[in-house]
Design a protein around this motif. Structure first.
Motif, short mmCIF file in Angstrom:
data_model
loop_
_atom_site.label_atom_id
_atom_site.label_comp_id
_atom_site.label_asym_id
_atom_site.label_seq_id
_atom_site.Cartn_x
_atom_site.Cartn_y
_atom_site.Cartn_z
N HIS A 11 28.88 110.89 201.00
CA HIS A 11 28.27 111.83 200.08
C HIS A 11 27.19 112.75 200.72
N GLN A 12 26.50 112.28 201.83
CA GLN A 12 25.53 112.97 202.54
C GLN A 12 25.70 113.48 203.98
N VAL A 13 27.11 113.10 204.42
CA VAL A 13 27.71 113.56 205.67
C VAL A 13 27.64 115.16 205.50
N ASN A 14 27.08 115.95 206.58
CA ASN A 14 27.04 117.18 206.81
C ASN A 14 28.57 117.42 207.33
N GLY A 71 30.98 109.33 190.97
CA GLY A 71 29.82 108.42 191.14
C GLY A 71 30.36 107.12 191.94
N ILE A 72 31.45 106.95 192.85
CA ILE A 72 31.86 105.98 193.59
C ILE A 72 31.06 105.87 195.03
N PRO A 73 30.24 104.96 195.31
CA PRO A 73 29.70 104.90 196.73
C PRO A 73 30.73 105.03 197.65
N THR A 74 30.35 105.77 198.81
CA THR A 74 31.56 106.07 199.54
C THR A 74 31.19 105.90 200.93
N LEU A 75 31.56 104.99 201.81
CA LEU A 75 31.56 104.94 203.28
C LEU A 75 32.61 105.40 203.89
#
Lengths: 825, 485
Positions: free
Chosen positions: A789-792, A747-751
């Motif tokens: 987390h959302q990158v395809n 659950g760590i926000p990741t850029l």
């Protein structure tokens, strides 16, 4: 030759006098691992992998150097021997670049990265063109070595690639000596040998001379016999593993050597000798240049007809009909046919027959492989040429030109009909060698669709013109006629000196196309005029984007500092710049690793992985980039997040620095994680440590810090109760994907820093689009940092691989020329 | 020459419109050479004789940059070709470009009196002739410029709008600097419009001319990132934004991020700006395809479809409305069809289909019919249910227009923008909401034409000149909302 009886691993085995224990075992189907031994070579006992136990003998003798003897009892795989071999292998691997072999993510990495990165120096299997056929790797896998437990030694030798055709990375060398022995065996005296002693021992030329000066003939046998990726064929290396091989006869010169073709997806990716013996040796052209000709990006793969002044694509049948129509208006000395002598007997026969019987002309010219074109008889109005044989001036005066060729030339440009034609590797037939021997060709490679050999083209034209006697359906039928008619055939003159003994005697052209034009690399073997203009350009005035500092900080990784005050004045953490090395280069984005606003300089970390980054890597201090633009992309938001992890690998280690620095200044608790394949690839630890609260080191081979990558480090942090509020990850796509998977769980926000293919980098083209959740983002204007987390990731990896073939084709072959590329514009 | 001028209108009207020779379509679809060859001197004079030299010329009204059309045509008639070019350059800094890419048939030529009864005078072809003649003659004489005013103007973007402003303002005595983000100047003239429609040699010569006038040009300079508008305003007296509409639109249909889907910008940029057709000598990879489907009906779609032919592919266009609604110039559509581009009208893509490797294999389309007119006045296309069909393709090029590039907007919060991201301007002056800042071209009008951008550039140049002289964003005599300094 009396039989010897001995026992190996409890099995009764027969051997002949003079057989070694190794040979005896192999004859009996008992496999003993070896590296230095090779069926074509005398044993040397260098690698010691083939150790065995022999009853009544002390220690562990090497089976390759021990002669089999009557009554011998041999054991090849006791636990003790296997352990000994594992130790020998581990020692070998500690001095080979082997982090990938013992990496925790090996399987997944190979699944996601099926093709190795086109690097300069090799720092692991992922970067090695020889990955699929590496004998060291194979043995390591067989012996299930997943941990070395030894210090890693990287020799840190220069990558040798200023020679014409080969790249030599002796950092991979395991000193088996196969190359030295094969060179001695084939050429009598070796151009290379062991130099230095003990830990400094390596392979090289005497006095470190250039290979061309050391007497190397570039037969390529050392590449063929090397068990590792230390010696590689610069052109072939990134094309992958051949899926079949076939033999044919080389007809590029009158010697007519046997040639082995290495074929993948119906394309020739490499050529070689049919055996590693003196008798089978081939020349540099046969070994290195042929595939570049056959698979040339500008090869003629269609037929064309001139309509209203312009050449337009036509079907083969249309081209044949048009050629027949055009030629039917000429006869006798108005017509000439110019063919190359590097042709089969069947081709020479049909072309000659066509000239005499259909066109009633005596003007049949055969141009040899060194010919510079011919002089046409005055009065010639129409020609058929099989190559670039006729100078431009007479071409302009002709009424009709029919050209059959493999590459464009002034003849094909001005022709009325152009036939794409087969290369000799794509045709069968026979060849008359200088020694008068008739040798067969095998049509081993497949020509491009709809492309035919010269004999078929000329026969079809004759047929269309209504001439009988050309309805051959095979070269066998032609051969039958030419032998029945007893056509006069002269063996071509033997080249003296032989191209096999002297690089100055190499054949220089095929179908009038000079090999130096086909392979840039060849220019460094054959004499060439040194471009004075390049030097002058270098001297000329002050140019922008000067390289202030250029250091290879760790193998294959370069720190480049460029004078670019406009970029330096404004760049922020997370931004990138676009570099164009010379006027012919791509626009390539590089993340900015540091800057000095006062001095107006910007620093980048460049990992060599293809043409453009190689152009960067070959720059020297004092050179200039043609263009440099930036800063581009959205900077990361600098604020107090709490505890922040910055994770970087490869080129991303440098890029992480300004981010960590700014976040630390903004009051965050900053933990930096540096990931490298092996300890010797770690860099900038001191600089990072200065700007973070904690620096965690991870290596894939466990040679320093935690074994594994950034995700293992994050697991460790989480396990010890660290609450991470935000992660910034920068490195290769695969690494960012793995880390994003891990941080998602925690659950760590990741850029993550997107690295897609870009063209302009300013939002104009959209090449860099990435799917993030349901949205499409442009990495250049919306990124580069996007939600990992959302990158395809699968799509991103596929899109990055879209130009795999072109990337290999674009790789420069001549690095001497390339060294100057930046200053020659 | 007097006798020629003395020609009777009747005689002039009797001369047929002169043909301009063109490369044969079968030949030209395999090369990058320009399609029309241009007028010969004799044909040009003959065509010029058709002009009636109306005392109140309607044609000039149709010209966004108000060229003295009868004036330059008369000079051609007199054989004074270089003088004709100079006359053109009084109002138009890029005549060789506009002579080629302007839609004259809807601007000057549609108003031509000769055209009322027959075919209009070929104003565009004459313009091109004069400009080419001057360039080839090597007599590119510099016009007189006003004495230096000491005022400094910076222009962002070296496309048609920016070059026009630069050319006009330098002649008025101001110091002019252009900042260009890419590594070559010219904007869409270089990266977008292909060689066969606008030879790059022509563009570079026009830019060279503007540089010779004294304009300073800096490449590789990304305004909005490397420097902000506010910082520029500290160094310069006025700023002109001509950054164009450089952000390609996609359709948001499934499969749009497959390998093989390229914005028209990318497809054309690889070929034009990055010279991918000379790969591997040039490093940028070309797009090698067998079947290319271009989506859209504008000039850019035509350019992409015709480039695809030249790269050796079969080329198809799908457009959702009917031929009548196609925004491309009639001549471009005609050229495309002549070369063998297959145009599917009333067809709209539904999704793009790919394989395991993520590469395009086909595109699924729907048939459309036209309903009631929409906001743009064109009849709205409505999908016909169940009419789906598949076109095989390995390359799909959405050529749907562009949104304005966000780089400057992102860093200039006080610049008023429309909801589409274009800059709000006063149409009389092209002045923005920010004092000292003017804008023109596609960054204002969305995606339009080269000449419209140049027309706006002309207006802006006048207004900037006025602003530099008076400090007023509006003309003093305008019914203005002018803010005094």
């Amino acid at each position: 030759m009396s039989d010897i009886d001995l026992k190996i691993d409890g099995k009764s085995v027969k051997a002949e006098t003079g057989d070694t224990v190794l040979e005896a075992a192999r004859k009996a189907g008992i496999e003993i691992p070896t590296l230095c031994a090779h069926p074509e070579l005398e044993p040397s006992g260098a690698c010691r992998l083939c150790v065995v136990e022999i009853e009544g003998e002390r220690g562990f003798p090497t089976s390759c150097t021990t002669l089999a003897a009557e009554g011998m009892v041999v054991k090849t795989r006791t636990p003790e021997i296997i352990e000994l071999r594992r130790d020998i292998l581990k020692l070998m691997l500690s001095g080979h670049t082997s982090p990938c072999l013992v990496c925790l993510h090996k399987e997944l990495c190979e699944e996601y990265r099926p093709h190795p990165t086109k690097s300069g120096k090799v720092t692991g299997c992922t970067f090695c063109s020889n990955r699929a056929s590496c004998e060291v790797r194979l043995l390591a896998e067989e012996h299930e070595i997943d941990d070395l437990g030894l210090p890693i030694i990287y020799k840190d030798l220069d990558l040798e690639r200023l020679d014409p055709f080969m790249d030599r990375d002796y950092n991979l060398c395991i000193l088996c000596g196969r190359c030295v022995r094969i060179c001695k065996k084939i050429h009598g005296r070796a151009a290379i040998d062991f130099i230095g002693r003990g830990a400094d021992a390596r392979i090289g030329t005497a006095f470190q001379r250039h290979h061309t000066e050391a007497g190397c003939l570039f037969c390529g046998s050392c590449i063929d016999i090397c068990p590792t990726g230390a010696l590689t064929d610069r052109f072939a290396k990134w094309h992958g593993t051949p899926d079949e091989t076939a033999e044919t006869t080389c007809i590029l010169c009158p010697l007519g050597c046997s040639l082995s073709l290495k074929i993948k997806d119906d394309k020739i990716i490499a050529t070689g000798a049919t055996a590693l013996t003196r008798e089978s040796r081939i020349c540099a052209i046969g070994r290195f240049v042929l595939p570049q000709m056959v698979e040339n990006p500008v090869r003629l793969t269609s037929h064309k007809i001139r309509i209203e002044g312009g050449l337009r694509k036509a079907s083969y049948e249309e081209a044949v009909a048009e050629a027949a129509k055009k030629l039917s208006g000429f006869t006798g000395s108005e017509f000439a046919l110019i063919a190359h002598a590097s042709a089969t007997r069947e081709e020479i026969y049909t072309l000659g027959k066509f000239t005499r019987e259909v066109m009633k002309s005596e003007n049949f010219h055969l141009v040899d492989s060194r010919g510079d074109g011919i002089k046409l008889n005055p009065g010639t109005k129409a020609i058929f040429t099989t190559g670039d044989h006729v100078p431009v001036n007479p071409l302009g005066k002709l009424d009709v030109i029919i050209a059959a060729d493999i590459l464009p030339s002034s003849a094909t440009e001005s022709a009325d009909v152009v036939f794409g034609a087969s290369v000799f590797t794509e045709t069968d037939g026979t060849f008359l060698t200088a020694s008068g021997e008739i040798r067969a060709l095998s049509a081993a490679a497949k020509p491009p669709d709809g492309i035919f050999p010269d004999w078929r083209i000329i026969c079809d034209i004759a047929g269309k013109m209504g001439s009988p006697g050309f309805d051959f359906d095979s070269t066998a039928a032609i051969r039958e006629e030419l032998e029945r008619r007893g056509a006069s055939e002269q063996p071509p003159a033997r080249p003296d000196p032989s191209p096999l003994d002297d690089v100055a005697a190499l054949p220089s052209a095929y179908r009038g196309h000079r090999f130096t034009e086909i392979s840039g690399a060849l220019k460094s073997v054959l004499p060439e005029e040194q471009p004075a203009a390049e030097k002058e350009a270098e001297e000329r005035g002050e140019r922008p984007f000067r390289i202030i500092e250029k250091v290879e900080i760790v193998p294959n990784t370069h720190m480049i500092t460029v004078q670019a005050p406009v970029v330096a004045a404004k760049c922020q953490p997370g931004q990138f710049a676009i570099a164009i090395v010379n006027e012919k280069s791509e626009r390539i984005p590089y993340t900015i690793a540091d800057w000095d606003r006062e001095k107006g300089t910007v620093t980048m970390i460049v990992l060599e992985a293809g043409r453009s980054s190689r152009e960067m890597a070959l720059l020297r201090e004092g050179d200039h980039l043609a263009h440099f633009t930036g800063p581009l992309g959205v900077p990361i938001e600098i604020k107090n997040y709490g505890t922040v992890v910055c994770g970087g690998g490869c080129y991303g280690v440098g890029a992480m620095l300004p981010i960590a620095r700014a976040l630390k200044e903004a009051g965050n608790r900053v933990i930096c994680i540096e990931e490298a394949s092996s300890g010797y690839l770690l860099h900038w630890q001191d600089r990072l440590a200065e700007h973070c609260d904690e620096l965690v080191i991870t290596t894939k081979d466990g040679s320093a810090g935690i074994k594994g990558g950034v995700q293992e480090a994050i697991s460790m942090l989480t396990a010890r109760g660290e609450k991470v509020d935000q992660a910034f990850i920068i490195g290769c796509t695969f690494m960012m994907m793995l880390v994003s998977d891990a941080t998602k769980q925690y659950g760590i926000p990741t850029l993550t820093a997107m690295n897609p293919i870009m063209v302009d980098g300013t939002g104009m083209c959209g090449a860099c689009r990435v799917t993030v959740g349901d949205a499409t983002k442009f990495s250049c204007v919306d990124g580069p940092f996007l939600d990992g987390h959302q990158v395809n990731w699968t799509e991103l990896m596929q899109r990055r691989a879209a130009y795999g073939r072109e990337e290999v084709q674009a790789l420069p072959q001549d690095h001497r020329k390339h060294e100057h590329a930046s200053t020659s514009e | 020459m007097r006798e020629q001028r003395a020609m009777e209108p009747k005689e002039r009207m009797a001369i047929p419109r002169q043909e301009m020779p063109e490369q044969n379509p079968q030949r030209r679809k395999h090369n990058y050479d320009e399609v029309p060859y241009g007028f010969s001197e004799e044909t040009a004079i003959r065509e010029a004789q058709r002009c009636l030299a109306c005392p109140k010329p309607k044609c000039v009204e149709g010209c966004p940059v108000l060229i003295d059309i009868p004036g330059f045509v008369e000079l051609i008639e007199e054989g004074k070709f270089v003088e004709a070019a100079r006359k053109l350059k009084e109002e138009n800094s890029l005549p060789a470009v506009t002579g080629r890419v302007c839609p004259q048939e809807t601007q000057c030529e549609i108003k031509c009196v000769v055209g009322k009864k027959g075919e209009p005078v070929s104003i565009g072809r004459l313009e091109r002739f004069a400009a080419d003649f001057e360039r080839r003659s090597g007599k590119m004489e510099l016009p007189d410029t006003a004495p230096s005013t000491g005022k400094k103007v910076v222009i962002i973007g070296s496309g048609p709008a920016g070059l026009t402003v630069a050319g006009d303002l330098i002649k008025l005595g101001h110091e002019v600097t252009i900042l260009e983000a890419l590594h070559e100047p010219g904007g869409v003239l270089m990266y977008g419009i292909p060689e066969f429609r606008l030879p790059k040699e022509v563009v570079l010569a026009e830019i060279e001319f503007i540089k010779e006038l004294g304009v300073e040009l800096h490449l590789d300079y990304v305004v909005g990132k490397a420097i902000s508008i506010d910082e520029l305003l500290k160094r310069y007296d006025a700023v002109f934004l001509g950054t164009g509409a450089g952000l390609p639109m996609f359709m948001r249909i499934p499969g749009e991020n497959l390998i093989g889907v390229y914005s028209a910008n990318e497809y054309l940029t690889r070929s034009n700006l990055m010279k991918a057709y000379r790969f591997p000598e040039y490093a940028t990879a070309p797009i090698r395809s067998k079947k290319v489907v271009t989506i859209g009906g504008g000039n850019v779609a035509m350019d992409s479809a015709r480039t695809a032919l030249r790269l050796g592919a079969e080329s198809t266009i799908v457009y959702r409305r009917s031929r009548k609604e196609m925004p491309a110039r009639a001549e471009e559509i005609h050229h495309a069809e002549e070369e063998g581009v297959d145009i599917h009208l009333l067809t709209n893509p539904k999704r793009i289909i790919g394989n395991d490797e993520g590469r395009v294999t086909a595109i699924e389309c729907l048939r459309m019919e036209l309903g009631e007119p929409d906001d743009s006045g064109r009849r709205r296309p409505i999908p016909i249910e169940g009419s789906e069909f598949i076109i095989e393709a390995d390359t799909v090029i959405p050529a749907l227009g562009n949104r304005p590039n966000p780089l400057i907007a992102q860093t200039t919060p006080d610049l008023e923008m429309t909801k589409w991201g274009t800059i709000v301007v006063d149409e009389d002056t092209m002045g923005t909401s920010k004092r000292g800042v003017f804008a023109g071209g596609d960054i204002v009008s969305g995606a339009a034409t080269v000449i419209l951008a140049m027309g706006q550039g002309k207006i802006a140049a006048k207004a900037i000149h006025n602003y530099l002289e008076t400090g007023q964003m509006k003309q003093v005599n305008g019914e203005s909302t002018a803010v005094p300094l």
